[in-house]
Design a protein around this motif. Structure first.
Motif, PDB file in Angstrom:
ATOM      1  N   PRO A  31       0.827  -1.217   0.000  1.00 54.13           N
ATOM      2  CA  PRO A  31       0.000   0.000   0.000  1.00 54.13           C
ATOM      3  C   PRO A  31       0.857   1.261   0.000  1.00 54.13           C
ATOM      4  CG  PRO A  31      -0.703  -1.544   1.718  1.00 54.13           C
ATOM      5  CD  PRO A  31       0.624  -2.027   1.206  1.00 54.13           C
ATOM      6  N   ASP A  49       0.371   5.430   1.214  1.00 53.80           N
ATOM      7  CA  ASP A  49      -0.476   6.408   1.898  1.00 53.80           C
ATOM      8  C   ASP A  49      -0.557   7.689   1.069  1.00 53.80           C
ATOM      9  OD1 ASP A  49      -1.833   8.070   3.608  1.00 53.80           O
ATOM     10  OD2 ASP A  49      -0.396   7.922   5.261  1.00 53.80           O
ATOM     11  N   THR A  83      -4.252   4.163   0.219  1.00 51.78           N
ATOM     12  CA  THR A  83      -4.862   4.315   1.534  1.00 51.78           C
ATOM     13  C   THR A  83      -4.827   5.760   1.996  1.00 51.78           C
ATOM     14  OG1 THR A  83      -2.784   3.853   2.696  1.00 51.78           O
ATOM     15  CG2 THR A  83      -4.188   1.969   2.134  1.00 51.78           C
TER      16      THR A  83
END
Length: 392
Positions: free
Chosen positions: A76, A78, A391
């Motif tokens: 992932p 951010d 995310t």
């Protein structure tokens, strides 16, 4: 050498190579050369022999006739702190539908996902205009630059100046995923080496290990040499007895030289039946020459792009086109957006996104139908996979 088609979803990656090559022509010249290839990839697997090589090649071909599957990334990133960041996106020429599509789609993705603004600079095929893009990015204190379908060799000082100003630099579609030897922070590209291997695999399997082929490169395009050499290396690995040659026909000579090269090969070397231009747009004039000669059943043409308006010729035996490897353009747009997010956030860039590739040949040519070329690649949810990684 250019062909007209509907904009939007009817896209063709070859146009990127055309644009890049046009602006590089002054550096690369316009001569045509031909030579036998004896170079091999030092990282290639040991050569297979006889039936084992053909069987391996057929297995790979069968795998890539299926819809492409998701192969990552799975880490992932951010994106919560990226709102307000600005990226200058320098496109080699947005008069080309696929480049316009890419810049539009990437702009949508980064804005809607993370509030990042993409300022698009259309270089119109000009190095000077691209230089203005670098100047604009530095003057506006951009956070990153994306340089699309240009060779970094033309912009070493500009890249250094941008980096000194604290601006990250991403290059795109220069040929080899993750290759960052030009001072950039990341490279996001189709895997042209894998494309070249697939064309080689297909020749070995289709010819049952007896193929004689001619690879037609275009060395004024940065992505061409890796793809062409990968085809030669893969054929040599799996079929040491196959007979391969390579000829370089640069962009300014495509329209005049490719038909002549096809015709000459058919007439003077009739056993060399596999004609492998790198791109189906490069092959277009040659396909016409094959029809004129009535040689569609005698030769086998294989290429990359699955360009709408060309790939349909798989259904016409008189064209000679028997293979067209396609790459999924929207998938690449998501990969580019992901690279932007990772570079802006300080995360490690992804080396290879394994953007979906699919083999189209006469056995599955029925998949080529309708206006939505993305549907030809199956229903892999690459969009969902990417959005799960982003995310907040």
């Amino acid at each position: 050498m250019f062909h007209q088609r509907r904009a939007g979803r009817r896209l063709a990656l070859m146009t990127v190579a055309v644009s890049a090559a046009v602006l590089l022509a002054a550096c690369g010249g316009g001569s045509t050369a031909s030579s036998d290839s004896t170079d091999t990839d030092s990282n290639a697997s040991p050569a297979a022999s006889g039936d084992s090589g053909v069987a391996e090649a057929q297995q790979i071909v069968d795998q890539y006739k299926q819809p492409p599957t998701w192969q990552g990334p799975d880490v992932p990133v951010d994106v919560s702190g990226l709102s307000g960041k600005r990226v200058t996106y320098i496109s080699v020429s947005n008069s080309i539908p696929v480049l316009k599509y890419w810049s539009d789609r990437v702009a949508e993705l980064v804005k809607d996902t993370a509030g990042v603004t993409l300022d698009v600079v259309d270089a119109k095929g000009s190095v000077d205009e691209a230089n203005k893009g670098f100047q604009q990015a530095i003057a506006s204190h951009a956070d990153a630059i994306v340089l699309v379908a240009f060779s970094t060799d033309l912009f070493q000082s500009q890249i250094s100046t941008a980096k000194a100003a604290g601006i990250k630099v991403i290059t795109a579609q220069s040929g080899i995923p993750g290759k960052v030897g030009g001072g950039q922070d990341a490279e996001v590209s189709f895997d042209y080496v894998q494309v070249g291997k697939l064309i080689g695999d297909w020749l070995v399997a289709d010819s049952a290990g007896k193929g004689k082929g001619l690879v037609i490169s275009s060395d004024d395009v940065p992505a061409s040499q890796p793809q062409a050499q990968a085809t030669l290396d893969e054929v040599k690995r799996l079929c040491p007895g196959c007979d391969m040659k390579i000829s370089d026909v640069q962009i300014p000579q495509w329209e005049a030289s490719i038909p002549t090269l096809f015709q000459t090969t058919i007439n003077t070397d009739p056993e060399r039946t596999y004609l492998l231009p790198l791109y189906d747009g490069q092959a277009l004039g040659g396909l016409g020459a094959i029809r004129t000669a009535g040689a569609g059943e005698k030769v086998t043409v294989g290429a990359f792009n699955a360009t709408p308006g060309i790939v349909e010729q798989l259904k016409d035996p008189s064209s000679g086109l028997k293979l067209d490897v396609g790459g999924q353009n929207e998938w690449w747009a998501y990969a580019c957006a992901d690279t932007i997010f990772r570079v802006l956030s300080g995360a490690e860039p992804i080396e290879n996104y394994h953007v979906g590739l699919r083999i189209f040949d006469v056995s599955n040519a029925d998949l080529i139908q309708g206006d939505n070329e993305f549907a030809w690649y199956g229903d892999t949810d690459y969009a969902g996979e990417f959005t799960q990684l982003w995310t907040k």
